[in-house]
Design an enzyme around this catalytic site. Structure first.
Site, PDB file in Angstrom:
ATOM      1  N   GLN A  53      -9.003   2.461  -0.198  1.00 44.19           N
ATOM      2  CA  GLN A  53      -9.109   2.674  -1.779  1.00 44.19           C
ATOM      3  C   GLN A  53     -10.029   3.263  -2.128  1.00 44.19           C
ATOM      4  O   GLN A  53     -10.179   4.532  -2.884  1.00 44.19           O
ATOM      5  CB  GLN A  53      -8.965   1.238  -2.114  1.00 44.19           C
ATOM      6  CG  GLN A  53      -8.347   0.389  -2.214  1.00 44.19           C
ATOM      7  CD  GLN A  53      -8.240  -0.917  -3.088  1.00 44.19           C
ATOM      8  OE1 GLN A  53      -9.067  -1.390  -4.198  1.00 44.19           O
ATOM      9  NE2 GLN A  53      -7.017  -1.472  -2.953  1.00 44.19           N
ATOM     10  N   ARG A  90       1.228   4.751  -3.086  1.00 44.89           N
ATOM     11  CA  ARG A  90       1.259   5.844  -2.969  1.00 44.89           C
ATOM     12  C   ARG A  90       2.098   6.726  -2.909  1.00 44.89           C
ATOM     13  O   ARG A  90       2.855   7.787  -3.228  1.00 44.89           O
ATOM     14  CB  ARG A  90       0.964   6.154  -1.267  1.00 44.89           C
ATOM     15  CG  ARG A  90      -1.044   5.344  -0.987  1.00 44.89           C
ATOM     16  CD  ARG A  90      -1.162   5.279  -0.277  1.00 44.89           C
ATOM     17  NE  ARG A  90      -2.406   4.531  -0.206  1.00 44.89           N
ATOM     18  CZ  ARG A  90      -3.684   3.353   0.030  1.00 44.89           C
ATOM     19  NH1 ARG A  90      -2.354   2.577  -0.130  1.00 44.89           N
ATOM     20  NH2 ARG A  90      -4.552   3.170   0.222  1.00 44.89           N
ATOM     21  N   SER A 124       0.526  -1.325   0.413  1.00 47.90           N
ATOM     22  CA  SER A 124       0.518  -0.200   0.299  1.00 47.90           C
ATOM     23  C   SER A 124       0.735   1.118  -0.338  1.00 47.90           C
ATOM     24  O   SER A 124       0.594   2.353  -0.616  1.00 47.90           O
ATOM     25  CB  SER A 124      -1.513   0.119   1.200  1.00 47.90           C
ATOM     26  OG  SER A 124      -2.049  -0.631   0.970  1.00 47.90           O
ATOM     27  N   ARG A 180      -3.055 -14.315  -1.783  1.00 47.99           N
ATOM     28  CA  ARG A 180      -3.259 -14.524  -0.850  1.00 47.99           C
ATOM     29  C   ARG A 180      -3.290 -15.845  -0.345  1.00 47.99           C
ATOM     30  O   ARG A 180      -3.312 -16.883   0.141  1.00 47.99           O
ATOM     31  CB  ARG A 180      -2.862 -13.172  -0.486  1.00 47.99           C
ATOM     32  CG  ARG A 180      -2.965 -11.791  -0.033  1.00 47.99           C
ATOM     33  CD  ARG A 180      -3.369 -10.500   0.624  1.00 47.99           C
ATOM     34  NE  ARG A 180      -3.813 -10.126   0.563  1.00 47.99           N
ATOM     35  CZ  ARG A 180      -2.218  -8.776   0.651  1.00 47.99           C
ATOM     36  NH1 ARG A 180      -1.127  -9.502   0.770  1.00 47.99           N
ATOM     37  NH2 ARG A 180      -1.815  -8.086   0.469  1.00 47.99           N
ATOM     38  N   LYS A 217     -12.715  -9.165  -2.993  1.00 49.23           N
ATOM     39  CA  LYS A 217     -10.708  -9.284  -3.338  1.00 49.23           C
ATOM     40  C   LYS A 217     -10.543  -9.749  -5.229  1.00 49.23           C
ATOM     41  O   LYS A 217     -10.921 -10.399  -5.803  1.00 49.23           O
ATOM     42  CB  LYS A 217     -10.452  -9.465  -2.292  1.00 49.23           C
ATOM     43  CG  LYS A 217     -10.477  -8.709  -0.678  1.00 49.23           C
ATOM     44  CD  LYS A 217     -10.258  -7.641  -0.933  1.00 49.23           C
ATOM     45  CE  LYS A 217     -10.286  -6.526   0.296  1.00 49.23           C
ATOM     46  NZ  LYS A 217     -10.185  -5.454   0.046  1.00 49.23           N
ATOM     47  N   SER A 229     -13.145   0.915   3.017  1.00 56.31           N
ATOM     48  CA  SER A 229     -12.438   1.284   1.521  1.00 56.31           C
ATOM     49  C   SER A 229     -11.522   1.962   1.695  1.00 56.31           C
ATOM     50  O   SER A 229     -11.433   3.103   1.744  1.00 56.31           O
ATOM     51  CB  SER A 229     -12.865   0.595   0.683  1.00 56.31           C
ATOM     52  OG  SER A 229     -12.220   0.890  -0.088  1.00 56.31           O
ATOM     53  N   ASP A 267      -6.563  -8.163   4.687  1.00 57.13           N
ATOM     54  CA  ASP A 267      -6.280  -9.005   3.896  1.00 57.13           C
ATOM     55  C   ASP A 267      -5.480 -10.145   3.782  1.00 57.13           C
ATOM     56  O   ASP A 267      -4.861 -10.664   3.502  1.00 57.13           O
ATOM     57  CB  ASP A 267      -5.154  -7.594   3.539  1.00 57.13           C
ATOM     58  CG  ASP A 267      -5.030  -6.946   2.201  1.00 57.13           C
ATOM     59  OD1 ASP A 267      -6.176  -7.272   1.766  1.00 57.13           O
ATOM     60  OD2 ASP A 267      -4.594  -5.831   2.043  1.00 57.13           O
ATOM     61  N   GLY A 324      -6.126  -3.599  -7.460  1.00 56.41           N
ATOM     62  CA  GLY A 324      -7.153  -2.843  -7.166  1.00 56.41           C
ATOM     63  C   GLY A 324      -7.180  -1.034  -6.667  1.00 56.41           C
ATOM     64  O   GLY A 324      -7.327  -0.403  -7.246  1.00 56.41           O
TER      65      GLY A 324
HETATM   66  C1  S3P Z   1      -5.729  -1.041   0.341  1.00 54.56           C
HETATM   67  C2  S3P Z   1      -6.562  -1.203   0.819  1.00 54.56           C
HETATM   68  C3  S3P Z   1      -7.746  -2.762   1.450  1.00 54.56           C
HETATM   69  C4  S3P Z   1      -6.797  -4.139   0.816  1.00 54.56           C
HETATM   70  C5  S3P Z   1      -5.681  -3.511  -0.041  1.00 54.56           C
HETATM   71  C6  S3P Z   1      -4.797  -2.828  -0.251  1.00 54.56           C
HETATM   72  C7  S3P Z   1      -4.513  -0.194   0.245  1.00 54.56           C
HETATM   73  O1  S3P Z   1      -8.828  -2.408   0.125  1.00 54.56           O
HETATM   74  O2  S3P Z   1      -7.966  -4.634   0.681  1.00 54.56           O
HETATM   75  O3  S3P Z   1      -4.750  -5.140  -0.798  1.00 54.56           O
HETATM   76  O4  S3P Z   1      -4.184  -0.206  -0.251  1.00 54.56           O
HETATM   77  O5  S3P Z   1      -5.594   1.016   0.086  1.00 54.56           O
HETATM   78  P1  S3P Z   1     -10.052  -1.999   0.805  1.00 54.56           P
HETATM   79  O6  S3P Z   1      -9.459  -0.531   1.191  1.00 54.56           O
HETATM   80  O7  S3P Z   1     -11.161  -2.207  -0.531  1.00 54.56           O
HETATM   81  O8  S3P Z   1     -10.748  -2.567   1.448  1.00 54.56           O
END
Ligand code: S3P
Length: 432
Positions: A171, A29, A25, A389, A344, A169, A317, A97
């Protein structure tokens, strides 16, 4: 890639020290914000995985010069908030994602058109959760029935919104905040349960004023990002497989070095400890503004628990690993409020339940979780459905199974944890 398989078996105790790779993550970023900053940033601890490299490649396609002087190191020559160039072709997010959702927000604020595509798994994942709030901000994004590819029409003036979504979320929150950098006024996001706050923390580190507390974030457009160096801590989600494996395999004692311990990520620790795990924290410190600690884990027998719903987001996760721990515990483990697992990289409730049943475990699926009746595992053939995973979770399960386990379709482990198999073998996993 999809035909790769591991044949694993129960080995001896796990011993030694492991340093897992950088946080996925944070790596995404770091590239994004460094690219949009004024000045040059150095990133250390960057995750050399397919997902993080997909993000890097997309920014190169948009004219950002990124040097890779050594493995895990990047030097990003920021182009400023308005300096990205139109990509000549589609931007490929691969399996990620995070890349697609965060970029949807960021690209909504650009003056150019872009198209985000992904692999087969990503192409099935829901994108409306980001395109709907972004549309409220004034973005124009077309989807294929709510799924990728995303066609992002640039050149739209964005307005801030107050967003209180139904899904927790990071994300979604991050996509809205990144669009908010380009919007007029103050963008606010409120979450049902708090999620990882890396976007907020990193924006602040790059000098952008952000107000945030668990479950809330707010920022206004019209500032600039100033280059700053980023140190990426080790990924708790990668460490999780070793935490569970060493807990399960009798006689094990493993030291996991300097693991990222952001409280929005460590829900699994709480649950494993409630189940009876023996995990000590040592050498607590800070790396790149994030808490880190060494985790010393020893074998311990586990008992089933009800996973508290309010920490589901803090371990979102880690459910594949938890399912394996639960399958080996005495008694029943109940997971609720985790419907997100169905969208996921695979439907992790169904895929884990199917694989565990194959190994002789009694698992009941529910719409938003599972009831796992612990017992012992036998050998068998399980399918990861190309989910990194899930593949690693079954490699862990195999270490305590009574016969060999063949895990199909493990190529995608490279999206988050390249080198997993080698590291695992080094500490005693039977895996080949
Ligand atoms: C992530 C947020 C999570 C996680 C993903 C990474 C991120 O997803 O499952 O592996 O980096 O913001 P969600 O926030 O959609 O649950």
């Amino acid at each position: 890639m999809s035909d790769q398989a591991w044949v694993c078996g129960a080995g001896g105790p796990l011993h030694g020290e492991v340093t897992v790779p950088g946080d996925k993550s944070i790596s995404h970023r770091a590239i994004m914000l460094a690219a949009l900053a004024d000045g040059v940033c150095r990133i250390d601890g960057f995750l050399e995985s397919a997902d993080a490299r997909a993000t890097e490649a997309m920014f190169r396609q948009m004219g950002v010069h990124i040097e890779a002087p050594a493995p895990g190191a990047r030097i990003v020559h920021g182009v400023g908030l308005h300096g990205l160039r139109p990509p000549s072709g589609p931007l490929d997010c691969g399996n990620s994602g995070t890349a697609m959702r965060l970029l949807a927000g960021l690209l909504a604020g650009q003056r150019f058109h872009s198209r985000l595509i992904g692999d087969a798994s990503l192409s099935r994942r829901p994108m409306q959760r980001v395109t709907a709030p972004l549309a409220r901000m004034g973005a124009r994004i077309e989807t294929a029935n709510g799924c990728p590819p995303l066609e992002i029409h640039g050149n739209n003036a964005l307005q801030s919104i107050d967003y209180a979504g139904e899904v927790s979320s990071a994300q979604v929150k991050s996509a809205i905040l990144l669009a908010g950098l380009y919007a007029e006024g103050t963008t606010r996001v409120t979450e049902p349960e708090p999620t990882r706050d890396y976007t907020e923390r990193m924006l602040a580190a790059f000098g952008w004023p952000v107000e945030f507390s668990p479950g809330r974030a707010a920022l206004a457009g019209g500032h600039r990002l100033q280059a700053t160096d980023v140190v990426v801590p080790a990924d708790f989600s990668s460490a999780a497989f070793f935490l569970v494996a060493a807990t399960l395999v009798p006689g094990s004692r493993l030291l996991l070095r300097q693991v990222g311990m952001n409280p929005r990520r460590t829900g699994l620790l709480q649950v494993l400890r409630a189940m009876g795990a023996r995990i000590e924290e040592h050498a607590a410190g800070e790396q790149g503004g994030e808490p880190v600690a060494d985790l010393l884990v020893r074998h311990a027998p586990l008992v089933g628990v009800d996973v508290p719903q309010e920490i589901v987001a803090d371990m979102i996760d880690e459910f594949p690993a938890l399912f394996v721990a639960a399958a080996c515990a005495t008694g029943t483990t109940v997971v609720r409020g985790a419907a997100e697992l169905r969208v996921k990289e695979s439907d992790r409730i169904t895929v884990m339940a199917q694989g565990l049943r194959e190994l002789g475990v009694h698992v009941e699926e529910t719409p938003d979780g599972a009831v796992i009746h612990g017992g012992s595992l036998r050998g068998g053939r399980v399918h990861s459905r190309a989910d990194h995973r899930v593949a690693m979770a079954f490699a862990v399960a195999a270490q305590v199974s009574k016969g060999p386990v063949r895990v199909e379709d493990v190529g995608n482990v490279a999206t988050s944890f390249p080198g997993f198999a080698r590291l695992a073998q080094e500490v005693g996993f039977r895996l080949g």
